[in-house]
Design an enzyme around this catalytic site. Structure first.
Site, PDB file in Angstrom:
ATOM      1  N   HIS A 144       0.591  -1.202  -0.138  1.00 47.33           N
ATOM      2  CA  HIS A 144       0.189   0.110  -0.263  1.00 47.33           C
ATOM      3  C   HIS A 144       0.710   1.396   0.618  1.00 47.33           C
ATOM      4  CE1 HIS A 144      -2.079   3.221   1.921  1.00 47.33           C
ATOM      5  NE2 HIS A 144      -2.835   2.498   1.174  1.00 47.33           N
ATOM      6  N   GLU A 175       2.250   2.131  -3.634  1.00 47.30           N
ATOM      7  CA  GLU A 175       1.200   3.134  -4.449  1.00 47.30           C
ATOM      8  C   GLU A 175       1.381   4.667  -4.371  1.00 47.30           C
ATOM      9  OE1 GLU A 175      -3.069   2.165  -3.521  1.00 47.30           O
ATOM     10  OE2 GLU A 175      -3.260   0.617  -2.816  1.00 47.30           O
ATOM     11  N   HIS A 176       1.340   4.625  -2.897  1.00 46.79           N
ATOM     12  CA  HIS A 176       1.693   6.329  -2.763  1.00 46.79           C
ATOM     13  C   HIS A 176       3.132   6.959  -3.586  1.00 46.79           C
ATOM     14  CE1 HIS A 176      -1.032   7.484   0.313  1.00 46.79           C
ATOM     15  NE2 HIS A 176      -1.369   5.911  -0.219  1.00 46.79           N
ATOM     16  N   GLU A 207       4.888  10.743   2.475  1.00 47.47           N
ATOM     17  CA  GLU A 207       4.235   9.883   2.302  1.00 47.47           C
ATOM     18  C   GLU A 207       3.945   9.103   3.819  1.00 47.47           C
ATOM     19  OE1 GLU A 207       1.321   9.690   0.170  1.00 47.47           O
ATOM     20  OE2 GLU A 207       3.221  11.540  -1.156  1.00 47.47           O
ATOM     21  N   GLU A 263      -4.315   8.700   6.731  1.00 50.04           N
ATOM     22  CA  GLU A 263      -5.422   7.646   5.689  1.00 50.04           C
ATOM     23  C   GLU A 263      -6.073   7.191   6.829  1.00 50.04           C
ATOM     24  OE1 GLU A 263      -5.264   4.316   2.459  1.00 50.04           O
ATOM     25  OE2 GLU A 263      -3.768   6.326   2.987  1.00 50.04           O
TER      26      GLU A 263
END
Length: 486
Positions: free
Chosen positions: A95, A98-99, A168, A175
């Site tokens: 994940h 992804e960033h 990030e 998030e």
């Protein structure tokens, strides 16, 4: 349109879903159960048959496409790796990548990447699930080559700079805070933890906070070098796409993919073992509702009970008091829970993995009513294991609902592309509509009884529970587990 930096985590409470078709004529069909979806759709419009073309390159990379009418297309890269392939030390890496993928490559800065995508009028995004990682682009047909170039660049040549990693971290931590406020997502993670606590399936997609704060560039590079190999990847496309051109573009931009991992790290996931356990989070101090999920070991993608469980999911149904549907529903469970006011909403979860699955029910309601809601749910689940309590009409309606749900979800190019990519990774081939409908039609009442007896109401099978929110009055694990025993 534009760049969706960072993508999203895949959650989802169903594989094919059980949401009823909208429209007065279809609603009558679903209630009657006398007509097949095929006959209904043929009466409205003819369904053209589209051929899925598949080519395997010398490296083992599979390229699949389904040409449709129009001027746009969706092209995606599907990787056979997700959070269950991670370790406790690098959980959250997929994940996190992804960033980082959208923050610049060796050829493009973040700003240049955003401008290229926006100037094409395209959309670029990604998502991570427990078994797969997906990057995809929606674009005009003349920009498929450009989109393939960008996808290859961000996946294989991302800079993974120290500055981007540090930036990030904060984004993902924020998030994570937002996700923790969305109980419907948290409860699914808790249920996985309760069910698969000793394997990778029990880990979250986001990863623990300590990992987000400590993951380093070398770990991301090692993850890519371990899992991004040609035999574990699929290039899929749907829409205004020419297959031969797609194969050429795949060879151009992805032909240099390694066939074997560049590291000595394990490339396979650890086998999942379903445990019966209980995970509870008190939730926020102002929580008024109780969120409870009960889970059973489900079916893998290719097991014989995969389709019977999908049909049971449809029979159990879903309901939300905010939906405006009232209490006149095709599901008997929905009728009782809604009619007696025992919950605010409930949903059925049915997720398949390569070697196992997770099936269950998620209920939201007043804490004082959770015991009754669980008792009613257990009674309705037990119906499926006892011959004579499920009729042919109920089975026929559920089959039509399942077909209708699949047809609804397979209309857009992005959904079709996703189906192609995921099916090649899970089944090793593309299932046609006829094959899918035949599998549904072959399910009998005997299959339903046998499936429920083996998976849902078995005296020796464990049950998993997760609870969140205002749970002070929720029954203890032993009380809950006994309800779902024969």
């Amino acid at each position: 349109l534009g760049l969706a930096g960072g993508g999203c985590r895949a959650c989802g409470w169903s594989v094919l879903g059980s949401h009823p078709m909208q429209g007065r004529s279809m609603a009558r069909v679903l209630r009657s159960g006398r007509l097949s979806l095929r006959g209904v759709v043929r009466g409205l419009q003819s369904l053209p048959v589209f051929d899925t073309k598949i080519t395997t390159l010398d490296s083992g990379l599979r390229v699949a496409s389904e040409a449709r009418h129009g001027q746009t297309a969706t092209v995606g890269v599907y990787i056979d790796a997700g959070s269950r392939y991670e370790t406790p030390g690098n959980n959250g890496a997929a994940h996190f990548l992804e960033h980082l993928a959208f923050k610049g490559t060796n050829r493009r800065t973040r700003v240049q990447l955003e401008e290229e995508v926006e100037n094409m009028g395209a959309h670029l995004n990604a998502y991570t699930s427990r078994e797969q990682t997906v990057y995809f682009a929606r674009c005009f047909e003349q920009d498929i080559g450009h989109s393939m170039d960008i996808l290859s660049d961000i996946l294989l040549s991302s800079q993974l700079s120290s500055m981007a990693v540090e930036q990030e971290r904060g984004v993902i931590l924020r998030e994570m805070q937002e996700v923790y406020r969305q109980y419907e997502e948290v409860i699914l993670d808790l249920l996985h933890e309760a069910a698969f606590s000793t394997s990778g399936l029990g880990m979250t997609i986001l990863g623990p906070e300590q990992n987000i704060r400590s993951l380093a560039r070398e770990q991301f590079r090692a993850y890519i070098d371990t899992h991004y190999t040609a035999p574990r990847m699929v290039i899929a496309a749907a829409g205004a796409v020419d297959h031969d051109e797609l194969v050429q573009l795949s060879d151009k931009f992805w032909g240099h993919l390694p066939v074997e991992p560049k590291t000595n790290y394990p490339t396979n996931f650890d086998p999942a073992t379903f445990f019966g356990s209980d995970v509870r989070w008190p939730g926020h101090d102002d929580a008024r509702e109780a969120h409870i999920a009960v889970g059973f070991e489900g079916s893998s993608w290719t097991a014989e009970h995969a389709f019977p469980l999908m049909i049971i999911q449809c029979m159990l149904g879903t309901w939300d008091r905010l939906s405006g549907t009232g209490t006149k529903l095709p599901s008997f469970l929905a009728q009782e829970l809604a009619g007696r006011g025992l919950c605010h909403s409930y949903n059925c979860v049915n997720i398949s993995y390569k070697d196992t699955g997770l099936f269950g029910v998620y209920i939201v309601g007043e804490p004082a009513l959770m015991l009754q809601a669980l008792q009613v749910t257990a009674q309705h689940i037990k119906r499926f294991s006892e011959p004579g309590l499920i009729g042919e009409d109920e089975l026929a309606i559920a089959k039509v609902q399942l077909k209708a749900s699949w047809m609804q979800q397979a209309t857009g190019f992005s959904q079709i592309c996703d189906e192609i990519g995921r099916q090649l990774l899970t089944y090793g081939r593309r299932m046609t509509v006829d094959e899918l409908f035949d599998e549904i039609d072959r399910v009998t009442l005997h299959d339903i009884h046998r499936c429920a007896s083996e998976y849902l109401i078995h005296p020796d099978k464990p049950v998993a529970f997760a609870a969140l929110g205002n749970i002070a009055g929720v029954p203890d694990y032993e009380t809950c587990a006994k309800m779902f025993k024969r």
